[in-house]
Design a protein around this motif. Sequence first.
Motif, PDB file in Angstrom:
ATOM      1  N   HIS A 283     -29.342  77.487 -51.937  1.00  0.00           N
ATOM      2  CA  HIS A 283     -28.453  77.088 -53.032  1.00  0.00           C
ATOM      3  C   HIS A 283     -29.241  76.868 -54.319  1.00  0.00           C
ATOM      4  N   VAL A 284     -30.393  76.175 -54.191  1.00  0.00           N
ATOM      5  CA  VAL A 284     -31.231  75.939 -55.374  1.00  0.00           C
ATOM      6  C   VAL A 284     -31.656  77.274 -55.993  1.00  0.00           C
ATOM      7  N   GLU A 285     -32.127  78.181 -55.157  1.00  0.00           N
ATOM      8  CA  GLU A 285     -32.539  79.505 -55.654  1.00  0.00           C
ATOM      9  C   GLU A 285     -31.364  80.215 -56.326  1.00  0.00           C
ATOM     10  N   ALA A 286     -30.219  80.205 -55.668  1.00  0.00           N
ATOM     11  CA  ALA A 286     -29.071  80.974 -56.167  1.00  0.00           C
ATOM     12  C   ALA A 286     -28.555  80.423 -57.493  1.00  0.00           C
ATOM     13  N   GLU A 287     -28.482  79.084 -57.604  1.00  0.00           N
ATOM     14  CA  GLU A 287     -27.872  78.548 -58.833  1.00  0.00           C
ATOM     15  C   GLU A 287     -28.843  78.546 -60.015  1.00  0.00           C
ATOM     16  N   SER A 288     -30.110  78.873 -59.736  1.00  0.00           N
ATOM     17  CA  SER A 288     -31.094  78.860 -60.818  1.00  0.00           C
ATOM     18  C   SER A 288     -31.193  80.199 -61.532  1.00  0.00           C
ATOM     19  N   ILE A 289     -30.473  81.151 -61.107  1.00  0.00           N
ATOM     20  CA  ILE A 289     -30.617  82.483 -61.684  1.00  0.00           C
ATOM     21  C   ILE A 289     -29.238  83.143 -61.807  1.00  0.00           C
ATOM     22  N   GLU A 290     -29.093  84.012 -62.793  1.00  0.00           N
ATOM     23  CA  GLU A 290     -27.781  84.622 -63.016  1.00  0.00           C
ATOM     24  C   GLU A 290     -27.389  85.482 -61.814  1.00  0.00           C
ATOM     25  N   ASN A 291     -26.175  85.363 -61.407  1.00  0.00           N
ATOM     26  CA  ASN A 291     -25.659  86.101 -60.250  1.00  0.00           C
ATOM     27  C   ASN A 291     -26.580  85.974 -59.024  1.00  0.00           C
ATOM     28  N   GLY A 292     -27.008  84.737 -58.808  1.00  0.00           N
ATOM     29  CA  GLY A 292     -27.894  84.499 -57.662  1.00  0.00           C
ATOM     30  C   GLY A 292     -27.111  84.422 -56.351  1.00  0.00           C
ATOM     31  N   ILE A 293     -27.657  85.075 -55.348  1.00  0.00           N
ATOM     32  CA  ILE A 293     -27.052  84.981 -54.008  1.00  0.00           C
ATOM     33  C   ILE A 293     -28.116  84.472 -53.048  1.00  0.00           C
ATOM     34  N   TYR A 338     -15.179  89.855 -52.331  1.00  0.00           N
ATOM     35  CA  TYR A 338     -15.279  88.390 -52.417  1.00  0.00           C
ATOM     36  C   TYR A 338     -16.549  87.980 -53.166  1.00  0.00           C
ATOM     37  N   ILE A 339     -17.645  88.657 -52.874  1.00  0.00           N
ATOM     38  CA  ILE A 339     -18.905  88.303 -53.551  1.00  0.00           C
ATOM     39  C   ILE A 339     -18.740  88.497 -55.064  1.00  0.00           C
ATOM     40  N   GLU A 340     -18.147  89.625 -55.429  1.00  0.00           N
ATOM     41  CA  GLU A 340     -17.982  89.934 -56.855  1.00  0.00           C
ATOM     42  C   GLU A 340     -17.137  88.855 -57.542  1.00  0.00           C
ATOM     43  N   ARG A 341     -16.056  88.490 -56.870  1.00  0.00           N
ATOM     44  CA  ARG A 341     -15.162  87.483 -57.460  1.00  0.00           C
ATOM     45  C   ARG A 341     -15.876  86.135 -57.585  1.00  0.00           C
ATOM     46  N   ARG A 342     -16.607  85.785 -56.554  1.00  0.00           N
ATOM     47  CA  ARG A 342     -17.296  84.488 -56.534  1.00  0.00           C
ATOM     48  C   ARG A 342     -18.367  84.431 -57.629  1.00  0.00           C
ATOM     49  N   LEU A 343     -19.100  85.525 -57.788  1.00  0.00           N
ATOM     50  CA  LEU A 343     -20.141  85.543 -58.818  1.00  0.00           C
ATOM     51  C   LEU A 343     -19.503  85.467 -60.206  1.00  0.00           C
ATOM     52  N   LYS A 344     -18.396  86.162 -60.374  1.00  0.00           N
ATOM     53  CA  LYS A 344     -17.714  86.105 -61.684  1.00  0.00           C
ATOM     54  C   LYS A 344     -17.194  84.697 -61.953  1.00  0.00           C
ATOM     55  N   ASP A 345     -16.649  84.060 -60.943  1.00  0.00           N
ATOM     56  CA  ASP A 345     -16.061  82.714 -61.114  1.00  0.00           C
ATOM     57  C   ASP A 345     -17.123  81.628 -61.236  1.00  0.00           C
ATOM     58  N   ASN A 346     -18.195  81.746 -60.447  1.00  0.00           N
ATOM     59  CA  ASN A 346     -19.110  80.615 -60.282  1.00  0.00           C
ATOM     60  C   ASN A 346     -20.559  80.934 -60.646  1.00  0.00           C
ATOM     61  N   GLY A 347     -20.883  82.177 -60.816  1.00  0.00           N
ATOM     62  CA  GLY A 347     -22.238  82.562 -61.246  1.00  0.00           C
ATOM     63  C   GLY A 347     -23.259  82.629 -60.115  1.00  0.00           C
ATOM     64  N   HIS A 348     -22.951  82.062 -58.974  1.00  0.00           N
ATOM     65  CA  HIS A 348     -23.885  82.133 -57.841  1.00  0.00           C
ATOM     66  C   HIS A 348     -23.116  81.903 -56.553  1.00  0.00           C
ATOM     67  N   MET A 349     -23.727  82.216 -55.430  1.00  0.00           N
ATOM     68  CA  MET A 349     -23.079  81.931 -54.137  1.00  0.00           C
ATOM     69  C   MET A 349     -24.083  81.857 -52.995  1.00  0.00           C
ATOM     70  N   VAL A 350     -23.665  81.188 -51.927  1.00  0.00           N
ATOM     71  CA  VAL A 350     -24.516  81.075 -50.726  1.00  0.00           C
ATOM     72  C   VAL A 350     -23.753  81.669 -49.537  1.00  0.00           C
ATOM     73  N   ILE A 351     -24.431  82.530 -48.798  1.00  0.00           N
ATOM     74  CA  ILE A 351     -23.838  83.111 -47.583  1.00  0.00           C
ATOM     75  C   ILE A 351     -24.673  82.661 -46.384  1.00  0.00           C
ATOM     76  N   ASN A 404     -29.183  88.819 -57.944  1.00  0.00           N
ATOM     77  CA  ASN A 404     -30.499  88.381 -57.464  1.00  0.00           C
ATOM     78  C   ASN A 404     -30.326  87.747 -56.097  1.00  0.00           C
ATOM     79  N   LEU A 405     -30.733  88.468 -55.082  1.00  0.00           N
ATOM     80  CA  LEU A 405     -30.493  87.954 -53.730  1.00  0.00           C
ATOM     81  C   LEU A 405     -31.786  87.465 -53.085  1.00  0.00           C
ATOM     82  N   LYS A 406     -31.752  86.245 -52.580  1.00  0.00           N
ATOM     83  CA  LYS A 406     -32.907  85.695 -51.856  1.00  0.00           C
ATOM     84  C   LYS A 406     -32.483  85.463 -50.400  1.00  0.00           C
TER      85      LYS A 406
END
Length: 521
Positions: A283-293, A338-351, A404-406
């Motif tokens: 989560h830390v990695e994902a929210e620190s970067i644009e369109n982070g997953i 879903y990933i596309e929508r989530r990134l557009k809405d929230n800027g990052h996501m965790v799977i 940006n996927l980690k």
Amino acid sequence: MDGPQSPSSTITSLNSPTLNPRKLSPYPSQSETMGSTSVATAPAVKAVVGDAGYVLEDVPHLTDYVPDLPTFTNPLQNNPAYSVVKQYFVNADDTVAQKIVVHKDSPRGTHFRRAGPRQRVYFESDDVHACIVTCGGLCPGLNTVIREIVCGLNHMYGVKKIIGIDGGYRGFYAKNTVTLTPKVVNDIHKRGGTILGTSRGGHDTTKIVDSIQDRGINQVYIIGGDGTQRGASVIFDEIRRRGLKVAVAGIPKTIDNDIPVIDKSFGFDTAVEEAQRAINAAHVEAESIENGIGLVKLMGRYSGFIAMHATLASRDVDCCLIPELPFYLDGPGGLFEYIERRLKDNGHMVIVTAEGAGQDLVSESIQAGNSKDASGNKLLQDVGHWLTQKIKDHFSCRNKMTINLKYIDPTYMIRAIPGNASDNVYCTLLAQSAVHGAMAGFTGFTVGPVNGRHSYIPFHRITEKPNNVVITDRMWARLLSSTNQPSFLTLKDVKEQEGPAEMLEENHLCTDDRAVKEEIK
Ligand SMILES: Nc1ncnc2c1ncn2[C@@H]1O[C@H](COP(=O)(O)OP(=O)(O)OP(=O)(O)O)[C@@H](O)[C@H]1O
Ligand SMILES: O=P(O)(O)OC[C@H]1O[C@](O)(CO)[C@@H](O)[C@@H]1O
Ligand SMILES: [Mg+2]
């Protein structure tokens, strides 16, 4: 009265009209198991049928096939720690209900024998020669169970001869044994892994039972998962066939929580807790970067309990994929949308994905072989790497979106840690229940909590089918409402998943078993 059998009702034998033991029994029939030597054998399934649909699925007892065994006063009666406790000894009639949500007219259903110390035991302390073996994959808490079996035998029953089998089942015939004393095991619960070592494969029943017989071992404590319990069951069959006074006790171990009937397996809580660290990092990695997953792979070969509970605990997870959930990538309602929508809405996501999720999809795109491990378990494709590549390819295609996927795979780090505080207490109860059961002459059983009460469960109930997440259950609905992920289900899928009403009940990690109910109807 304190004996192996409940005084109530009828003991259902192989010829019972009420239950059909052939269908229930995992064991070969007497004629199949009996060689030229003739020994008395107990019915394959011991069931006591009572009023109002009550069924006790009992476990075998040494007296079922060894006649005229003497009994002894339980040394705990003179133990200063225990003798002061009122009602310390379990009533011989105590049984534990598998089903606790009941209706006015519904049958009382399956019960198991309550675990715990009995007034009389079938072994004299000086005569006990116990052994402990650990098999299958690692799991937090293994060392605690070993420690507490040794300390339970020694401190409660004054047993001095305890050995460890080195490196799983094959250690019975291929390795030297290890002497176990309370001093040797004193600190081991603070370490991950198993001090005895473990292995897959190598289960040679004849050689194992020869070794038990040759060494004069008369209590065998077997710690392991579904495969191990299957192995324990055939060891018990062979011991009974030979007419040996040897108690076989299984302690269920599975980080995946895929063993049925019991409330949950030890190490599971620790795994869910440890998984939070990986999910937090993602989560830390994902929210620190644009369109982070952040993508995290957790254990769970066929059962997604760790992924489900880690997701529910975290609240940072946007999508959880488990083996029980068929999902798809492309098109409306698919993962990519879903990933596309989530990134557009929230800027990052965790799977979060369980290792066994999407195996059919992975096999479609990677030419999968049919490799198996030494125990015959299918080796899985790496869904984490596959998903990483698929997501990257999808979003880079025609410059759709820069993501940006980690990818984090903490699986073995989670498995290798010691048990947490609550698992350590749980492991202690499991170990002590197993010791009490063996000393009381019960055998061919696995120990575990059923609706919070420790019970003795016949092997076949533990091995007949795995415990899976029911995705039409309320727990999965909670997850869907927490992540907002697509259900990936069509109405047809839901219909196929749905069992009878009781399958939809919540409360426990384990799912109910319908086999016996079907038999009773
Ligand atoms: N049907 C069976 N009969 C006899 N032995 C078995 C059987 N299945 C598995 N075993 C033995 O049990 C041991 C452990 O089995 P396995 O590797 O499948 O792990 P497990 O106990 O299921 O634990 P986990 O899957 O949680 O790691 C192995 O030594 C294997 O040979
Ligand atoms: O790499 P190994 O030791 O075969 O173990 C991996 C498997 O063991 C388990 O942890 C079960 O014990 C599974 O979740 C996992 O697939
Ligand atoms: Mg297994």
